[in-house]
Design a protein around this motif. Structure first.
Motif, PDB file in Angstrom:
ATOM      1  N   GLU A 138      11.337  96.183  -3.522  1.00 35.37           N
ATOM      2  CA  GLU A 138      10.795  95.692  -4.784  1.00 35.37           C
ATOM      3  C   GLU A 138      11.508  94.454  -5.326  1.00 35.37           C
ATOM      4  O   GLU A 138      11.098  93.923  -6.345  1.00 35.37           O
ATOM      5  N   ASN A 139      12.611  94.026  -4.698  1.00 30.16           N
ATOM      6  CA  ASN A 139      13.410  92.903  -5.206  1.00 30.16           C
ATOM      7  C   ASN A 139      13.805  93.136  -6.656  1.00 30.16           C
ATOM      8  O   ASN A 139      13.735  92.238  -7.502  1.00 30.16           O
ATOM      9  N   ARG A 140      14.225  94.364  -6.929  1.00 27.89           N
ATOM     10  CA  ARG A 140      14.656  94.743  -8.274  1.00 27.89           C
ATOM     11  C   ARG A 140      15.830  95.697  -8.168  1.00 27.89           C
ATOM     12  O   ARG A 140      15.967  96.438  -7.193  1.00 27.89           O
ATOM     13  N   ALA A 141      16.649  95.677  -9.210  1.00 32.10           N
ATOM     14  CA  ALA A 141      17.769  96.612  -9.303  1.00 32.10           C
ATOM     15  C   ALA A 141      18.009  96.941 -10.769  1.00 32.10           C
ATOM     16  O   ALA A 141      17.672  96.143 -11.657  1.00 32.10           O
ATOM     17  N   VAL A 142      18.587  98.113 -10.991  1.00 30.16           N
ATOM     18  CA  VAL A 142      18.971  98.538 -12.333  1.00 30.16           C
ATOM     19  C   VAL A 142      20.451  98.906 -12.266  1.00 30.16           C
ATOM     20  O   VAL A 142      20.858  99.736 -11.452  1.00 30.16           O
ATOM     21  N   CYS A 143      21.244  98.277 -13.129  1.00 31.32           N
ATOM     22  CA  CYS A 143      22.676  98.537 -13.181  1.00 31.32           C
ATOM     23  C   CYS A 143      23.001  99.215 -14.507  1.00 31.32           C
ATOM     24  O   CYS A 143      22.584  98.743 -15.566  1.00 31.32           O
ATOM     25  N   ASN A 144      23.722 100.325 -14.427  1.00 33.28           N
ATOM     26  CA  ASN A 144      24.084 101.109 -15.608  1.00 33.28           C
ATOM     27  C   ASN A 144      25.521 100.779 -15.993  1.00 33.28           C
ATOM     28  O   ASN A 144      26.420 100.847 -15.153  1.00 33.28           O
ATOM     29  N   TRP A 145      25.727 100.417 -17.259  1.00 36.11           N
ATOM     30  CA  TRP A 145      27.024  99.950 -17.749  1.00 36.11           C
ATOM     31  C   TRP A 145      27.428 100.680 -19.018  1.00 36.11           C
ATOM     32  O   TRP A 145      26.579 101.065 -19.818  1.00 36.11           O
ATOM     33  N   TRP A 173      14.373  89.523  -8.647  1.00 39.11           N
ATOM     34  CA  TRP A 173      14.620  88.274  -7.930  1.00 39.11           C
ATOM     35  C   TRP A 173      13.528  87.992  -6.919  1.00 39.11           C
ATOM     36  O   TRP A 173      12.751  88.867  -6.544  1.00 39.11           O
ATOM     37  N   LYS A 174      13.510  86.747  -6.494  1.00 33.32           N
ATOM     38  CA  LYS A 174      12.576  86.329  -5.442  1.00 33.32           C
ATOM     39  C   LYS A 174      13.155  86.720  -4.087  1.00 33.32           C
ATOM     40  O   LYS A 174      14.366  86.742  -3.900  1.00 33.32           O
ATOM     41  N   ASN A 175      12.291  87.008  -3.148  1.00 29.50           N
ATOM     42  CA  ASN A 175      12.706  87.462  -1.819  1.00 29.50           C
ATOM     43  C   ASN A 175      13.702  86.495  -1.180  1.00 29.50           C
ATOM     44  O   ASN A 175      14.672  86.924  -0.561  1.00 29.50           O
ATOM     45  N   ARG A 176      13.508  85.207  -1.379  1.00 23.96           N
ATOM     46  CA  ARG A 176      14.397  84.207  -0.758  1.00 23.96           C
ATOM     47  C   ARG A 176      15.832  84.300  -1.276  1.00 23.96           C
ATOM     48  O   ARG A 176      16.751  83.785  -0.662  1.00 23.96           O
ATOM     49  N   SER A 220      17.419  87.248  -1.863  1.00 22.71           N
ATOM     50  CA  SER A 220      17.940  88.600  -1.599  1.00 22.71           C
ATOM     51  C   SER A 220      19.367  88.599  -1.071  1.00 22.71           C
ATOM     52  O   SER A 220      20.200  89.397  -1.515  1.00 22.71           O
ATOM     53  N   GLU A 221      19.673  87.741  -0.127  1.00 23.69           N
ATOM     54  CA  GLU A 221      21.020  87.709   0.453  1.00 23.69           C
ATOM     55  C   GLU A 221      22.066  87.358  -0.614  1.00 23.69           C
ATOM     56  O   GLU A 221      23.120  88.002  -0.705  1.00 23.69           O
ATOM     57  N   ASN A 222      21.782  86.364  -1.433  1.00 24.09           N
ATOM     58  CA  ASN A 222      22.714  85.981  -2.496  1.00 24.09           C
ATOM     59  C   ASN A 222      22.866  87.082  -3.539  1.00 24.09           C
ATOM     60  O   ASN A 222      23.970  87.323  -4.039  1.00 24.09           O
ATOM     61  N   VAL A 223      21.768  87.746  -3.871  1.00 25.55           N
ATOM     62  CA  VAL A 223      21.828  88.846  -4.836  1.00 25.55           C
ATOM     63  C   VAL A 223      22.744  89.947  -4.307  1.00 25.55           C
ATOM     64  O   VAL A 223      23.604  90.453  -5.034  1.00 25.55           O
ATOM     65  N   MET A 224      22.595  90.324  -3.051  1.00 20.56           N
ATOM     66  CA  MET A 224      23.414  91.402  -2.490  1.00 20.56           C
ATOM     67  C   MET A 224      24.892  91.007  -2.436  1.00 20.56           C
ATOM     68  O   MET A 224      25.771  91.854  -2.610  1.00 20.56           O
ATOM     69  N   LYS A 225      25.171  89.708  -2.254  1.00 23.22           N
ATOM     70  CA  LYS A 225      26.562  89.259  -2.295  1.00 23.22           C
ATOM     71  C   LYS A 225      27.137  89.447  -3.702  1.00 23.22           C
ATOM     72  O   LYS A 225      28.251  89.940  -3.863  1.00 23.22           O
ATOM     73  N   VAL A 226      26.373  89.062  -4.725  1.00 26.19           N
ATOM     74  CA  VAL A 226      26.831  89.229  -6.102  1.00 26.19           C
ATOM     75  C   VAL A 226      27.035  90.710  -6.408  1.00 26.19           C
ATOM     76  O   VAL A 226      28.038  91.097  -7.023  1.00 26.19           O
ATOM     77  N   VAL A 227      26.106  91.556  -5.967  1.00 23.93           N
ATOM     78  CA  VAL A 227      26.239  93.006  -6.176  1.00 23.93           C
ATOM     79  C   VAL A 227      27.547  93.497  -5.557  1.00 23.93           C
ATOM     80  O   VAL A 227      28.316  94.223  -6.192  1.00 23.93           O
TER      81      VAL A 227
END
Length: 86
Positions: free
Chosen positions: A49-56, A10-13, A15-22
């Motif tokens: 890094e504005n990256r995440a890996v989710c294991n499912w 994701w883009k840095n801008r 980040s807050e929304n991404v963490m809410k979804v997480v």
């Protein structure tokens, strides 16, 4: 059941929304409200890094990609089937 990872970027801008979804997805895993057949095993956020890996565990890659599409995080997503080597 297939073991998969989703790589999110994701883009840095966003980040807050991404963490809410997480947080929302982790909450769904904890309270058992993910769709049947889906199990979130881990979330690894790559610091700075504005990256995440989710294991499912999921029925298949297509089903997981559809679920990610419904959740619609503000990220670029890639789904991979994995084989554990260790």
């Amino acid at each position: 059941m297939t073991e998969l990872v989703v790589e999110h970027e994701w883009k840095n801008r966003n980040s807050e929304n991404v963490m809410k979804v997480v947080g929302d997805i982790i909450g769904m895993q904890k309270n058992g409200s993910l769709p049947e057949g889906f199990n979130l095993k881990s979330v690894l956020v790559l610091n700075g890094e504005n990256r995440a890996v989710c294991n499912w565990d999921a029925p298949d890659a297509k089903s997981l990609a559809e679920l990610v599409g419904k959740v619609n995080p503000p990220t670029k997503n890639r789904v991979y089937e994995i084989t554990r080597a260790l």
